[in-house]
Design a protein around this motif. Structure first.
Motif, short mmCIF file in Angstrom:
data_model
loop_
_atom_site.label_atom_id
_atom_site.label_comp_id
_atom_site.label_asym_id
_atom_site.label_seq_id
_atom_site.Cartn_x
_atom_site.Cartn_y
_atom_site.Cartn_z
N GLY A 99 108.74 24.71 40.96
CA GLY A 99 107.62 25.24 40.20
C GLY A 99 106.98 26.40 40.92
N PHE A 100 105.72 26.69 40.58
CA PHE A 100 105.00 27.80 41.19
C PHE A 100 103.51 27.55 41.05
N GLY A 101 102.72 28.41 41.68
CA GLY A 101 101.27 28.27 41.64
C GLY A 101 100.66 29.18 40.60
N SER A 102 99.51 28.74 40.05
CA SER A 102 98.81 29.51 39.01
C SER A 102 97.31 29.39 39.22
N PHE A 103 96.60 30.52 39.11
CA PHE A 103 95.15 30.52 39.27
C PHE A 103 94.46 29.85 38.08
N PHE A 104 93.27 29.27 38.34
CA PHE A 104 92.53 28.54 37.31
C PHE A 104 91.77 29.47 36.35
N THR A 105 91.40 28.88 35.21
CA THR A 105 90.54 29.52 34.22
C THR A 105 89.25 28.72 34.11
N LYS A 106 88.37 29.11 33.21
CA LYS A 106 87.15 28.33 32.97
C LYS A 106 87.47 26.98 32.36
N VAL A 107 88.58 26.91 31.65
CA VAL A 107 88.97 25.67 30.98
C VAL A 107 89.76 24.80 31.97
N GLU A 108 89.26 23.60 32.22
CA GLU A 108 89.91 22.70 33.16
C GLU A 108 91.25 22.25 32.61
N ARG A 109 92.25 22.18 33.51
CA ARG A 109 93.60 21.74 33.14
C ARG A 109 94.17 22.59 32.00
N SER A 110 93.94 23.90 32.04
CA SER A 110 94.47 24.78 31.00
C SER A 110 95.96 24.98 31.18
N SER A 111 96.61 25.55 30.17
CA SER A 111 98.07 25.65 30.13
C SER A 111 98.54 27.08 30.30
N VAL A 112 99.82 27.22 30.62
CA VAL A 112 100.47 28.53 30.67
C VAL A 112 101.82 28.43 29.95
N ASP A 113 102.21 29.51 29.31
CA ASP A 113 103.59 29.67 28.85
C ASP A 113 104.37 30.28 30.01
N LEU A 114 105.55 29.78 30.24
CA LEU A 114 106.31 30.25 31.40
C LEU A 114 107.75 30.59 31.03
N LYS A 115 108.33 31.48 31.82
CA LYS A 115 109.75 31.80 31.74
C LYS A 115 110.25 32.03 33.16
N VAL A 116 111.49 31.61 33.39
CA VAL A 116 112.13 31.89 34.67
C VAL A 116 113.49 32.53 34.38
N PHE A 117 113.73 33.68 35.00
CA PHE A 117 114.96 34.43 34.78
C PHE A 117 115.81 34.46 36.04
N GLU A 118 117.14 34.42 35.84
CA GLU A 118 118.08 34.79 36.88
C GLU A 118 118.67 36.13 36.45
N ASP A 119 118.34 37.18 37.18
CA ASP A 119 118.60 38.54 36.71
C ASP A 119 117.91 38.69 35.35
N ASP A 120 118.66 38.95 34.27
CA ASP A 120 118.04 39.09 32.95
C ASP A 120 118.31 37.89 32.05
N VAL A 121 118.86 36.83 32.60
CA VAL A 121 119.16 35.62 31.82
C VAL A 121 118.00 34.64 31.96
N CYS A 122 117.42 34.24 30.84
CA CYS A 122 116.31 33.28 30.87
C CYS A 122 116.85 31.87 31.08
N LEU A 123 116.46 31.24 32.18
CA LEU A 123 116.93 29.89 32.51
C LEU A 123 116.02 28.81 31.95
N VAL A 124 114.71 29.10 31.92
CA VAL A 124 113.73 28.10 31.50
C VAL A 124 112.64 28.81 30.70
N GLN A 125 112.20 28.14 29.64
CA GLN A 125 111.07 28.64 28.85
C GLN A 125 110.30 27.43 28.34
#
Length: 425
Positions: free
Chosen positions: A314-340
């Motif tokens: 995984g990775f780290g993400s800074f907080f917002t005003k909303v507790e336990r807020s969410s993020v949309d994420l993508k992880v690429f190997e070169d230009d191939v999306c491995l996870v979304q």
């Protein structure tokens, strides 16, 4: 009968330590003789020095059960005993990786507490990837379980460097088996196989036999199956393992049928358990700033390369005003999306204020030298960012190099979001 007079300059202008050192090495006025080691070497000493430095020697030489005549010490080598005596006479000793454990053993035997402490300080300063196997082997030989566990824990936590060290091949079979069989060994499985193969070659040399595939298999015995063959990378399995021919062909067929055809394992020797792994946070942040990053959530990301094969959890993400807020994420190997996907931020930890973990459903394999990119889009406005980022981070023998990504709107290696990666072997 005339005797040779001692040198006249061993007292004049000399310190107490220098004079006592000469008394020990010359044997002048000695009144105690030890018969030491399997070779039964005769070593002379002085009662006054011995009983003044050790309560055990005091009991041996002055107590009601005082020994008469020569004193036999069969369980200590002459070399170690001489080092020990010199410390008693001079308060100086040259500790090394090779002698510190036997010296500690004799210091404990004769209750010389200061020397015990000196040995402990040596361990604290000198337990490294190069010395750990030496000290682990010595602690096994001298049956010092506390030290053995201390060395083992260091080896498990620093496995990649230790397994590649020259001293790993010097271990006895018992110690090598203990290390390679541990479920807590923090290293990719390829590294375990390569280490025991190197050990087998060295062992063939010690036994003066040719390092053929069959001989390597014989010297390893059941320890060969400490390798978790089911968790080796497929390319490594098909190329390296097949080429070496140390693993028996029926075991190899068994593994391939299990992995490719979902057939149950026939051999009870093949260990299907994956080693436990504890991820680390590889931080790239400099100074955390408090302030709104953008008015609207945007794609923010960073690219990176690793010097070795790893897994990203995984990775780290800074907080917002909303507790336990969410993020949309993508992880690429070169230009191939491995996870979304979409993930909730974890809670902050004492060492990660203003930020939380984003944990992937399944770890992603990170191949050495390839470029990976992590992208996040927060569901709410982020209130923190960092400046003066770190572009290259080294953890143990891993180097992570961070790079700017064209997929990121504003985050760079110098400032922005994604403050750390969560990685492990």
């Amino acid at each position: 009968m005339a005797t040779t007079a001692p040198p006249s300059d061993w007292q004049g202008g000399k310190t107490l330590i220098e004079s006592f050192d000469h008394l020990l090495t010359s044997g002048i006025a000695s009144d105690v003789t030890f018969i030491v080691g399997e070779e039964r070497n005769r070593i002379s000493a002085h009662r006054l020095v011995l009983l003044s430095r050790s309560p055990v020697f005091y009991a041996m030489l002055e107590g009601p059960m005082a020994e008469k005549g020569e004193i036999t010490i069969p369980d200590i080598s002459s070399e170690t005993f001489k080092l020990f005596l010199r410390y008693l006479y001079t308060d100086t000793i040259d500790l090394t990786d090779r002698n510190v454990v036997p010296v500690l053993n004799v210091a404990r035997k004769y209750c010389v507490d200061i020397l015990v402490s000196l040995c402990g300080e040596f361990f604290a300063k000198n337990l490294t990837v190069d010395s750990a196997c030496v000290l682990f082997e010595q602690s096994h030989v001298f049956v010092m379980e506390s030290l053995r566990q201390q060395c083992l824990q260091f080896i498990l936590n620093n496995a990649p460097g230790v397994l590649r060290s020259a001293t790993f091949t010097d271990l006895c079979l018992n110690c090598m088996t203990c290390i390679s069989g541990s479920d807590d060994l923090k290293v990719v499985e390829n590294g375990v196989y390569e280490a025991i193969i190197r050990w087998s070659e060295a062992e063939c040399g010690r036994q003066n036999i040719k390092a053929t595939a069959g001989n390597r298999r014989d010297v390893l015995g059941e320890t060969l199956y400490n390798v978790r063959f089911l968790h080796l990378e497929e390319d490594f399995l098909l190329r390296r393992i097949c080429s070496d021919m140390v693993l028996r062909s029926d075991d190899l067929v068994d593994i391939i049928n299990h992995k490719k055809n979902n057939k149950p394992l026939l051999s009870e020797k093949l260990n299907a358990k994956r080693r436990s792994s504890f991820p680390w946070r590889i931080s790239r942040i400099g100074i955390v700033k408090h302030g709104q990053w953008t008015l609207m959530p945007t794609d923010e990301g960073i690219s990176f390369k690793s010097s070795v094969d790893l897994y990203m959890f995984g990775f780290g993400s800074f907080f917002t005003k909303v507790e336990r807020s969410s993020v949309d994420l993508k992880v690429f190997e070169d230009d191939v999306c491995l996870v979304q996907g979409t993930k909730l931020r974890g809670k902050q930890e004492p060492d990660t204020p203003y930020m939380g973990d984003i944990i992937l459903d399944n770890p992603i394999k990170i191949h050495a030298g390839k470029t990976y990119t992590v992208i996040e889009r927060s569901h709410h406005t982020i209130l923190h960012f960092f400046e003066k980022g770190i572009t290259k981070v080294t953890h143990q023998d891993i180097t992570i190099e961070f790079m700017n990504s064209s997929k990121s709107r504003s985050t760079t290696t110098d400032r922005g979001h994604i403050p750390y990666l969560i990685l492990s072997y």
